[in-house]
Design a protein around this motif. Structure first.
Motif, PDB file in Angstrom:
ATOM      1  N   GLY A   1      -2.136 -12.224  -9.360  1.00 48.42           N
ATOM      2  CA  GLY A   1      -1.858 -10.809  -9.559  1.00 48.42           C
ATOM      3  C   GLY A   1      -0.727 -10.314  -8.684  1.00 48.42           C
ATOM      4  O   GLY A   1       0.186  -9.619  -9.149  1.00 48.42           O
ATOM      5  N   LEU A   2      -0.768 -10.656  -7.408  1.00 40.54           N
ATOM      6  CA  LEU A   2       0.280 -10.224  -6.494  1.00 40.54           C
ATOM      7  C   LEU A   2       1.618 -10.867  -6.844  1.00 40.54           C
ATOM      8  O   LEU A   2       2.668 -10.204  -6.794  1.00 40.54           O
ATOM      9  N   ALA A   3       1.606 -12.145  -7.197  1.00 40.04           N
ATOM     10  CA  ALA A   3       2.849 -12.832  -7.559  1.00 40.04           C
ATOM     11  C   ALA A   3       3.496 -12.192  -8.783  1.00 40.04           C
ATOM     12  O   ALA A   3       4.725 -11.996  -8.823  1.00 40.04           O
ATOM     13  N   LEU A   4       2.708 -11.854  -9.784  1.00 43.17           N
ATOM     14  CA  LEU A   4       3.261 -11.205 -10.968  1.00 43.17           C
ATOM     15  C   LEU A   4       3.703  -9.777 -10.663  1.00 43.17           C
ATOM     16  O   LEU A   4       4.740  -9.320 -11.171  1.00 43.17           O
ATOM     17  N   ALA A   5       2.944  -9.067  -9.840  1.00 43.23           N
ATOM     18  CA  ALA A   5       3.320  -7.706  -9.474  1.00 43.23           C
ATOM     19  C   ALA A   5       4.691  -7.675  -8.805  1.00 43.23           C
ATOM     20  O   ALA A   5       5.546  -6.832  -9.121  1.00 43.23           O
ATOM     21  N   ALA A   6       4.926  -8.591  -7.878  1.00 43.12           N
ATOM     22  CA  ALA A   6       6.209  -8.633  -7.180  1.00 43.12           C
ATOM     23  C   ALA A   6       7.349  -8.936  -8.142  1.00 43.12           C
ATOM     24  O   ALA A   6       8.438  -8.335  -8.050  1.00 43.12           O
ATOM     25  N   ARG A   7       7.130  -9.836  -9.076  1.00 44.23           N
ATOM     26  CA  ARG A   7       8.184 -10.195 -10.016  1.00 44.23           C
ATOM     27  C   ARG A   7       8.438  -9.085 -11.024  1.00 44.23           C
ATOM     28  O   ARG A   7       9.595  -8.834 -11.404  1.00 44.23           O
ATOM     29  N   LEU A   8       7.400  -8.419 -11.478  1.00 42.22           N
ATOM     30  CA  LEU A   8       7.599  -7.299 -12.395  1.00 42.22           C
ATOM     31  C   LEU A   8       8.333  -6.152 -11.710  1.00 42.22           C
ATOM     32  O   LEU A   8       9.191  -5.504 -12.310  1.00 42.22           O
ATOM     33  N   GLN A   9       8.029  -5.906 -10.453  1.00 45.80           N
ATOM     34  CA  GLN A   9       8.759  -4.871  -9.726  1.00 45.80           C
ATOM     35  C   GLN A   9      10.237  -5.245  -9.593  1.00 45.80           C
ATOM     36  O   GLN A   9      11.118  -4.399  -9.756  1.00 45.80           O
ATOM     37  N   ALA A  10      10.503  -6.513  -9.327  1.00 44.65           N
ATOM     38  CA  ALA A  10      11.890  -6.969  -9.194  1.00 44.65           C
ATOM     39  C   ALA A  10      12.664  -6.841 -10.506  1.00 44.65           C
ATOM     40  O   ALA A  10      13.897  -6.764 -10.495  1.00 44.65           O
ATOM     41  N   LYS A  11      11.943  -6.796 -11.629  1.00 40.46           N
ATOM     42  CA  LYS A  11      12.574  -6.620 -12.934  1.00 40.46           C
ATOM     43  C   LYS A  11      12.830  -5.149 -13.270  1.00 40.46           C
ATOM     44  O   LYS A  11      13.295  -4.837 -14.368  1.00 40.46           O
ATOM     45  N   GLY A  12      12.517  -4.251 -12.351  1.00 45.03           N
ATOM     46  CA  GLY A  12      12.797  -2.840 -12.580  1.00 45.03           C
ATOM     47  C   GLY A  12      11.640  -2.033 -13.120  1.00 45.03           C
ATOM     48  O   GLY A  12      11.834  -0.947 -13.673  1.00 45.03           O
ATOM     49  N   ASN A  13      10.428  -2.536 -12.943  1.00 41.12           N
ATOM     50  CA  ASN A  13       9.237  -1.802 -13.354  1.00 41.12           C
ATOM     51  C   ASN A  13       8.634  -1.057 -12.164  1.00 41.12           C
ATOM     52  O   ASN A  13       8.766  -1.479 -11.018  1.00 41.12           O
ATOM     53  N   THR A  14       7.965   0.050 -12.458  1.00 43.34           N
ATOM     54  CA  THR A  14       7.116   0.710 -11.470  1.00 43.34           C
ATOM     55  C   THR A  14       5.753   0.034 -11.513  1.00 43.34           C
ATOM     56  O   THR A  14       5.115  -0.009 -12.572  1.00 43.34           O
ATOM     57  N   VAL A  15       5.313  -0.503 -10.374  1.00 43.98           N
ATOM     58  CA  VAL A  15       4.084  -1.297 -10.340  1.00 43.98           C
ATOM     59  C   VAL A  15       3.061  -0.616  -9.445  1.00 43.98           C
ATOM     60  O   VAL A  15       3.353  -0.269  -8.299  1.00 43.98           O
TER      61      VAL A  15
ATOM     62  N   LEU B   1      -4.539  -2.469   0.519  1.00 41.50           N
ATOM     63  CA  LEU B   1      -3.640  -1.753  -0.391  1.00 41.50           C
ATOM     64  C   LEU B   1      -2.526  -1.058   0.383  1.00 41.50           C
ATOM     65  O   LEU B   1      -1.352  -1.098  -0.011  1.00 41.50           O
ATOM     66  N   ASP B   2      -2.886  -0.425   1.496  1.00 35.17           N
ATOM     67  CA  ASP B   2      -1.877   0.261   2.308  1.00 35.17           C
ATOM     68  C   ASP B   2      -0.842  -0.725   2.849  1.00 35.17           C
ATOM     69  O   ASP B   2       0.363  -0.430   2.872  1.00 35.17           O
ATOM     70  N   ARG B   3      -1.302  -1.890   3.290  1.00 35.89           N
ATOM     71  CA  ARG B   3      -0.363  -2.886   3.819  1.00 35.89           C
ATOM     72  C   ARG B   3       0.590  -3.375   2.744  1.00 35.89           C
ATOM     73  O   ARG B   3       1.808  -3.500   2.972  1.00 35.89           O
ATOM     74  N   LEU B   4       0.070  -3.630   1.553  1.00 36.27           N
ATOM     75  CA  LEU B   4       0.918  -4.108   0.470  1.00 36.27           C
ATOM     76  C   LEU B   4       1.873  -3.021  -0.024  1.00 36.27           C
ATOM     77  O   LEU B   4       3.006  -3.313  -0.419  1.00 36.27           O
ATOM     78  N   ALA B   5       1.417  -1.771   0.019  1.00 33.42           N
ATOM     79  CA  ALA B   5       2.306  -0.666  -0.348  1.00 33.42           C
ATOM     80  C   ALA B   5       3.488  -0.598   0.601  1.00 33.42           C
ATOM     81  O   ALA B   5       4.644  -0.394   0.189  1.00 33.42           O
ATOM     82  N   THR B   6       3.223  -0.794   1.887  1.00 32.12           N
ATOM     83  CA  THR B   6       4.296  -0.785   2.881  1.00 32.12           C
ATOM     84  C   THR B   6       5.211  -1.986   2.723  1.00 32.12           C
ATOM     85  O   THR B   6       6.443  -1.873   2.783  1.00 32.12           O
ATOM     86  N   GLU B   7       4.621  -3.142   2.472  1.00 27.20           N
ATOM     87  CA  GLU B   7       5.393  -4.383   2.410  1.00 27.20           C
ATOM     88  C   GLU B   7       6.234  -4.487   1.149  1.00 27.20           C
ATOM     89  O   GLU B   7       7.383  -4.946   1.185  1.00 27.20           O
ATOM     90  N   TYR B   8       5.660  -4.060   0.011  1.00 29.05           N
ATOM     91  CA  TYR B   8       6.334  -4.257  -1.266  1.00 29.05           C
ATOM     92  C   TYR B   8       6.844  -2.961  -1.910  1.00 29.05           C
ATOM     93  O   TYR B   8       7.681  -3.026  -2.818  1.00 29.05           O
ATOM     94  N   GLY B   9       6.301  -1.839  -1.513  1.00 27.67           N
ATOM     95  CA  GLY B   9       6.658  -0.591  -2.169  1.00 27.67           C
ATOM     96  C   GLY B   9       5.865  -0.296  -3.426  1.00 27.67           C
ATOM     97  O   GLY B   9       6.254   0.555  -4.239  1.00 27.67           O
ATOM     98  N   PHE B  10       4.730  -0.970  -3.620  1.00 27.86           N
ATOM     99  CA  PHE B  10       3.881  -0.703  -4.772  1.00 27.86           C
ATOM    100  C   PHE B  10       3.207   0.664  -4.641  1.00 27.86           C
ATOM    101  O   PHE B  10       2.922   1.131  -3.538  1.00 27.86           O
ATOM    102  N   GLY B  11       2.877   1.273  -5.788  1.00 25.68           N
ATOM    103  CA  GLY B  11       1.854   2.298  -5.799  1.00 25.68           C
ATOM    104  C   GLY B  11       0.498   1.634  -5.694  1.00 25.68           C
ATOM    105  O   GLY B  11       0.347   0.444  -5.994  1.00 25.68           O
TER     106      GLY B  11
END
Length: 248
Positions: free
Chosen positions: A18-32, A42-52
């Motif tokens: 899930g995390l691997a696909l989320a990072a790649r989809l975000q890199a493709k210009g999607n809001t994840v 969740l807070d740590r990953l939001a800070t690290e990757y910029g996810f919602g």
């Protein structure tokens, strides 16, 4: 399919596939937007990757319902949901006690979880110009691993659920795609060091390439899963069962 400029909700994307696909989809210009139970993670990953992020427990029907409302309220452009959350635990049916708890927990998370999630979001998705539901089954939906009978069963059910709702929704704006992973090097069943499992980055990269390349993908099958997926059609199902279970 179009895998850019979407707004994607992925419960179960705090680790592994899930995390691997989320990072790649975000890199493709999607809001994840990722979902999980642990707010600190969740807070740590939001800070690290910029996810919602949205807190969700896919074993809890009330929390699924409230999270579905929350994600639509906060992200009204939501047009894709990937039901990634799942568990995989060995069961020993020789024992009089123990396996039933695992079996019930597996059905609740792996089968009822996605059904409840899609039920909570389908009305919203129907109102989008184009939308996508992504299910996640397994090569074990097609060839069983003896250690995990209920996991196999839930993934077989997810496969048929995908087939059925794809037929029902063929006259709508919603596309239904099924990702069918092989064994992948994640913490699921402690496969992170297994030589028999596909490296996580290789799986995620190939999955994204297949999503991009296929106009109407239906099933996403990396090469490593075809040995299991097509065993019955090839006529070597019994041999594949022996090979698979000889590894474990």
């Amino acid at each position: 399919m179009n895998i850019t400029n979407n707004t994607v909700f992925i419960p179960g994307a705090t680790s592994g596939i899930g995390l691997a696909l989320a990072a790649r989809l975000q890199a493709k210009g999607n809001t994840v937007i990722i979902g999980g139970r642990r707010t600190a993670l969740l807070d740590r990953l939001a800070t690290e990757y910029g996810f919602g992020t949205v807190q969700i427990d896919t074993a809890d029907p009330d929390r699924i319902a409230s999270a579905s409302v929350e994600v639509v309220d906060r992200y009204p452009d939501l047009n894709m949901v990937i039901a990634m959350a799942g568990i995989m635990e060995p069961e020993d049916w020789h024992r009089r006690e123990g396996f039933l708890d695992i079996a019930e927990r597996t059905v609740t998370t792996n089968l009822l979880g996605p059904i409840r999630l899609f039920a909570g979001l389908i009305d919203h998705l129907r109102r989008r110009p184009a939308a996508t539901i992504v299910t996640v089954s397994s090569g074990l939906a097609f060839v069983p691993l003896a250690q995990t009978p209920t996991y196999n069963a839930t993934k077989a059910a997810i496969h048929m659920l995908s087939e059925g709702i794809r037929l029902q929704l063929a006259d709508t704006n919603i596309e239904v795609i099924e990702i069918v992973p092989p064994a992948v090097r994640t913490t699921l069943m402690n496969l992170q060091e297994s030589e028999d499992a596909m490296p996580l980055d290789d799986f995620a990269d190939e999955t994204i390439r297949l999503l991009e390349a296929q106009e109407n993908p239906g099933e996403i099958l990396v090469d490593n899963v075809k040995f299991l997926r097509h065993a019955a059609e090839r006529g070597d199902y019994d041999q594949v069962v022996r090979v698979l279970n000889g590894r474990h």
